[in-house]
Design an enzyme around this catalytic site. Sequence first.
Site, PDB file in Angstrom:
ATOM      1  N   GLY A  64      29.539  42.081 -17.793  1.00 31.88           N
ATOM      2  CA  GLY A  64      29.244  43.131 -16.919  1.00 31.88           C
ATOM      3  C   GLY A  64      28.331  43.048 -15.735  1.00 31.88           C
ATOM      4  O   GLY A  64      27.705  42.125 -15.650  1.00 31.88           O
ATOM      5  N   GLN A  69      22.880  45.391  -9.058  1.00 33.17           N
ATOM      6  CA  GLN A  69      22.748  43.927  -9.167  1.00 33.17           C
ATOM      7  C   GLN A  69      23.232  42.964  -7.792  1.00 33.17           C
ATOM      8  O   GLN A  69      22.938  41.825  -7.476  1.00 33.17           O
ATOM      9  CB  GLN A  69      23.237  43.174 -10.333  1.00 33.17           C
ATOM     10  CG  GLN A  69      22.751  43.574 -11.571  1.00 33.17           C
ATOM     11  CD  GLN A  69      23.659  43.143 -12.791  1.00 33.17           C
ATOM     12  OE1 GLN A  69      24.395  43.658 -13.250  1.00 33.17           O
ATOM     13  NE2 GLN A  69      23.136  41.838 -13.047  1.00 33.17           N
ATOM     14  N   CYS A 109      21.580  38.068 -18.627  1.00 36.04           N
ATOM     15  CA  CYS A 109      21.854  39.010 -17.496  1.00 36.04           C
ATOM     16  C   CYS A 109      22.100  37.943 -16.426  1.00 36.04           C
ATOM     17  O   CYS A 109      21.469  36.998 -16.130  1.00 36.04           O
ATOM     18  CB  CYS A 109      20.443  39.712 -17.227  1.00 36.04           C
ATOM     19  SG  CYS A 109      20.780  40.840 -15.762  1.00 36.04           S
ATOM     20  N   HIS A 151      23.165  48.147 -21.171  1.00 39.77           N
ATOM     21  CA  HIS A 151      22.437  47.166 -20.544  1.00 39.77           C
ATOM     22  C   HIS A 151      22.635  47.548 -18.887  1.00 39.77           C
ATOM     23  O   HIS A 151      21.803  47.698 -18.103  1.00 39.77           O
ATOM     24  CB  HIS A 151      22.957  45.880 -20.800  1.00 39.77           C
ATOM     25  CG  HIS A 151      22.573  44.537 -19.827  1.00 39.77           C
ATOM     26  ND1 HIS A 151      21.547  43.603 -20.294  1.00 39.77           N
ATOM     27  CD2 HIS A 151      22.747  44.433 -18.754  1.00 39.77           C
ATOM     28  CE1 HIS A 151      21.216  42.762 -19.273  1.00 39.77           C
ATOM     29  NE2 HIS A 151      22.116  43.413 -18.345  1.00 39.77           N
ATOM     30  N   HIS A 155      20.526  48.955 -15.465  1.00 45.11           N
ATOM     31  CA  HIS A 155      20.423  48.639 -14.083  1.00 45.11           C
ATOM     32  C   HIS A 155      20.649  49.625 -13.022  1.00 45.11           C
ATOM     33  O   HIS A 155      19.665  49.697 -12.127  1.00 45.11           O
ATOM     34  CB  HIS A 155      21.554  47.652 -14.020  1.00 45.11           C
ATOM     35  CG  HIS A 155      21.383  46.072 -14.349  1.00 45.11           C
ATOM     36  ND1 HIS A 155      20.216  45.420 -13.869  1.00 45.11           N
ATOM     37  CD2 HIS A 155      22.086  45.383 -15.191  1.00 45.11           C
ATOM     38  CE1 HIS A 155      20.161  44.081 -14.353  1.00 45.11           C
ATOM     39  NE2 HIS A 155      21.326  43.969 -15.521  1.00 45.11           N
TER      40      HIS A 155
END
Length: 194
Positions: A64, A69, A109, A151, A155
Amino acid sequence: MPCPSLLEFCNRNRLGLTVSLLDILYYPDSQLRRNAAPVDNVDGKMVSLIDQMLETMYAAPGIGLAATQVNIHQRVVVIDVSEENDTPMTFINPEILLSEGVGEMQEGCLSIPGVYETVKRSEQIKVAAIDREGNPFELEADGLLSVCIQHEIDHLNGKLFVDYLSPLKRNRIRKRLERWIRDGADLDELPDRP
């Protein structure tokens, strides 16, 4: 001009055609704490971003990736939890409509390399989003897909999985990653545990 489908992306990917990879931000970079803005229009530029995000996620490798990010603060997530890496999913402006139960799963992550910790999240969710063709959809998910969606949405809201850990553990992880980054360590070669 119509957007290429996910199948077309997968076929391009299998043929070895690549798009440029994006740089992934590492914790504790403050940009990871920014809230992402909603996407107003799914156009060719957005599809290109999605392709780049997928290519970056697969290359990392991960299951993912949220646009936050890669320092793009729009509400876009890509996910592929298949073992063959052949089932990419796109969630634009994702919103959790329903969550049920509580379960624990070990999470990692791409922005916090080498760290894996057990996190409590909802076991089952129902999410509404827009796909890469601009079509709204709803999806019920459980297991790994449910955890991954939650998750990645975190973010987009400036939250990281380490926020679910104790302050002491979170601080140790932050200091260790800061030291590795300062010392020029290869983040791809980090051990599994801090």
